[in-house]
Design an enzyme around this catalytic site. Structure first.
Site, short mmCIF file in Angstrom:
data_model
loop_
_atom_site.label_atom_id
_atom_site.label_comp_id
_atom_site.label_asym_id
_atom_site.label_seq_id
_atom_site.Cartn_x
_atom_site.Cartn_y
_atom_site.Cartn_z
N GLU A 256 0.88 -1.17 0.00
CA GLU A 256 0.00 0.00 0.00
C GLU A 256 0.91 1.22 0.00
OE1 GLU A 256 -3.14 -0.08 -0.33
OE2 GLU A 256 -3.65 -2.13 0.22
N CYS A 290 -2.54 9.24 2.32
CA CYS A 290 -2.15 8.62 1.05
C CYS A 290 -3.24 8.79 0.00
CB CYS A 290 -1.78 7.16 1.24
SG CYS A 290 -3.05 6.17 2.02
#
Ligand code: NDP
Length: 514
Positions: A256, A290
């Site tokens: 990720e 993010c």
């Protein structure tokens, strides 16, 4: 002193007391707002990490043997423990990460909701099922199930120190794995608190979830032990190093990584709502998200109104550490230099700064910064900024917006604002990202049934949802012969004409299709 005792002193450290007993090297975690020491933690080396994983491996069998119901019961106890102590944990998140208490409550709520979903859906997603055997194996029963991998290593970031790692931890545990979690060096107290909470809420399988603390080398040790899968969240640069280390032991990885997420604002969008969402998506958590919005592409029809609305809204934001502050300090001090470089580079290339600036918010903070007319080649458009900044670019239409949104090596998430459902769905589908929200930002992260993850430099693999449960399992296929056939094609004893007969049957069944 055993590692278990050390971890108890880590828990003491999480409560703010200095660990005086650790025999290992230690490091301090400090509050980004004040510099005050939050806790002192061991730097776990190879041997300590190995011992922790060994204990997790011993617990993994017991944890898997509890079955879906036994694990659900314990994950429910853990979720209840977290929910009852939400303010205590939020205070710690506020101190160690810097975000406002209210944002910490939101983050913990999301994590608790994911825990509930993962525990509640594991049996349906992973449990044994019969599948059709098909024509060639019609005399067999076929079974599919998803079995746990064993021990999952989780390396987590500092920006959402509860929600992000819990996206791996909750799903890996619900799938029947033990977990060893290495939190970021900037948020070890939160990681230690989460593990201590597990130990308190689930004492009979306490070793199924443990924490190791330290720097990058501790994370690398976790890769090398090895574990059965390594779930990493962080930058693409470190992700490459983690993959390389995991390659030494053929340990599978889940990545990720970062993003450069874009919002498309179409002709018919609700401009006020789009501006509100863009400002939240870009500036909340100090932009250290993010899946935060870093770029907006607004069509000519709405551009001027959108810029005016964003400009008005960001005037109301005030970074700080007090209760009224809208977002906190930069958690990782070195990030301020990255943000400054991107803003300076953009202005040198002719960009206009509509509001804010990087120097007027106080030490450790970055003021909300909106950049217009930024060339598409500049760092502020191409690289992850990870600060409270937003570029807004005028485009002719939504097609040009989509083309520019997709012109990045990243592909994590994004947003589309449009009043037309069909148009918005079409744009969302064609956006090169793992996740897209229509007429909002970040919403997919709060839907436990939806998988979370990216494409390209944003990584691969999925947490959350059924895909997130399956990510921490191996598919197991079993066939059981129910009755023998007169002719067994997979035997050297088959009759000579069997293959011709099979070819005739296949011709009749499949040959008529063109
Ligand atoms: P990193 O990617 O360097 O670190 C993420 C995690 O990996 C941390 O726990 C870190 O430990 C650990 N780590 C570091 N080196 C290694 C290694 N060689 N082997 C195993 N684990 C390792 O992120 P940073 O925190 O340094 O942030 C840098 C940039 O990453 C930010 O500027 C931001 O752009 C991006 N980022 C993206 C995030 C996202 O959610 N996509 C989250 C955080 C950062 P330690 O902290 O102890 O070094």
């Amino acid at each position: 002193m055993s590692l278990a005792e050390q971890m108890d002193t880590v828990t003491d450290a999480a409560a703010g007391t200095v660990d005086r007993h650790a025999t290992t090297e230690t490091f301090e975690s400090t509050a980004p707002a004040t510099g005050a020491v939050v806790g002192v933690f061991p730097v776990h080396g190879d041997a300590a990490v190995g011992a922790t994983v060994a204990r997790a491996r011993a617990a993994a069998g017991q944890w898997a043997a509890l079955g879906f119901d036994g694990r659900k019961q314990r994950l429910t106890a853990y979720r209840g423990y977290l929910a009852r102590r939400m303010h205590e944990l939020a205070d710690l998140v506020h101190r160690e990460n810097g975000k406002p208490h209210a944002d910490a409550i939101l983050e913990i709520s999301l994590a608790v909701d994911h825990l509930a979903w993962a525990a509640g859906h594991a049996r349906k997603a992973l449990g044994p099922r019969r599948v059709a055997s098909g024509m060639l194996a019609a005399n067999h029963a076929s079974y599919l199930e998803y079995q746990p991998l064993g021990v999952v290593g989780v390396i987590g970031p500092w920006n959402y120190p509860v929600f992000t790692p819990m996206g791996s931890i909750a799903y890996a545990l619900a799938a029947g794995n033990a977990v060893v979690f290495k939190p970021s060096e900037f948020t070890p107290a939160i990681g230690a608190w989460l593990a201590a909470a597990w130990r308190a809420a689930v004492p009979d399988v306490a070793d199924a979830f443990q924490v190791v603390t330290g720097f990058g080398a501790t994370g690398a040790a976790l890769c090398r032990v090895p574990v059965d899968k390594l779930a990493f969240t962080g930058s693409a640069a470190t992700g490459r190093k983690v993959m390389a280390t995991c390659a030494e032991t053929l340990t599978p990885v889940l990545m990720e990584l970062g993003g450069k997420d874009a919002m498309i604002v179409d002709d018919d969008a609700d401009v006020v709502a789009a501006a509100d969402a863009a400002v939240w998506g870009a500036m909340s958590n100090g932009g250290q998200t993010c899946i935060g919005i870093e770029r907006v592409y607004a069509t000519s029809a709405v551009y001027d109104r959108f810029v005016a609305e964003v400009s008005a809204q960001v005037q109301k934001l005030r970074p700080g550490s007090d209760e009224e502050a809208t977002y906190g300090p930069m958690t990782m001090p070195s990030q301020i230099d990255v943000v400054r470089r991107h803003v300076a580079d953009a202005t040198a290339a002719g960009a206009r700064v509509v509001t804010g600036g990087t120097d007027d918010a106080g030490e450790g903070y970055v003021a909300p910064t909106v950049l217009l007319d930024v060339p598409e080649t500049s760092a502020a458009v191409r690289e992850e900024t990870f600060g409270p900044t937003l570029t807004i670019t005028r485009v002719a239409d939504a097609e040009e917006a989509l083309q520019r949104a997709n012109a990045t090596s990243y592909g994590l998430a994004g947003s589309v604002f449009s009043a037309s459902k069909d148009r918005a769905m079409d744009l969302a589908r064609r956006m090169r990202s793992g996740m897209t929200s229509i007429n909002s930002v970040l919403t997919f992260a709060s839907v436990p049934a939806l998988p979370f993850g990216g494409v390209g430099e944003s990584g691969f693999g999925r947490i959350h949802g059924e895909d997130g449960l399956k990510e921490f399992t191996r598919a197991k296929a079993i066939t059981r012969q129910r009755l023998p056939l007169p002719v067994n094609l997979m035997s050297f004893g088959r009759p000579a004409g069997a293959a011709d007969a099979l070819a005739r049957v296949m011709g009749m069944v499949h040959g008529r299709h063109r």
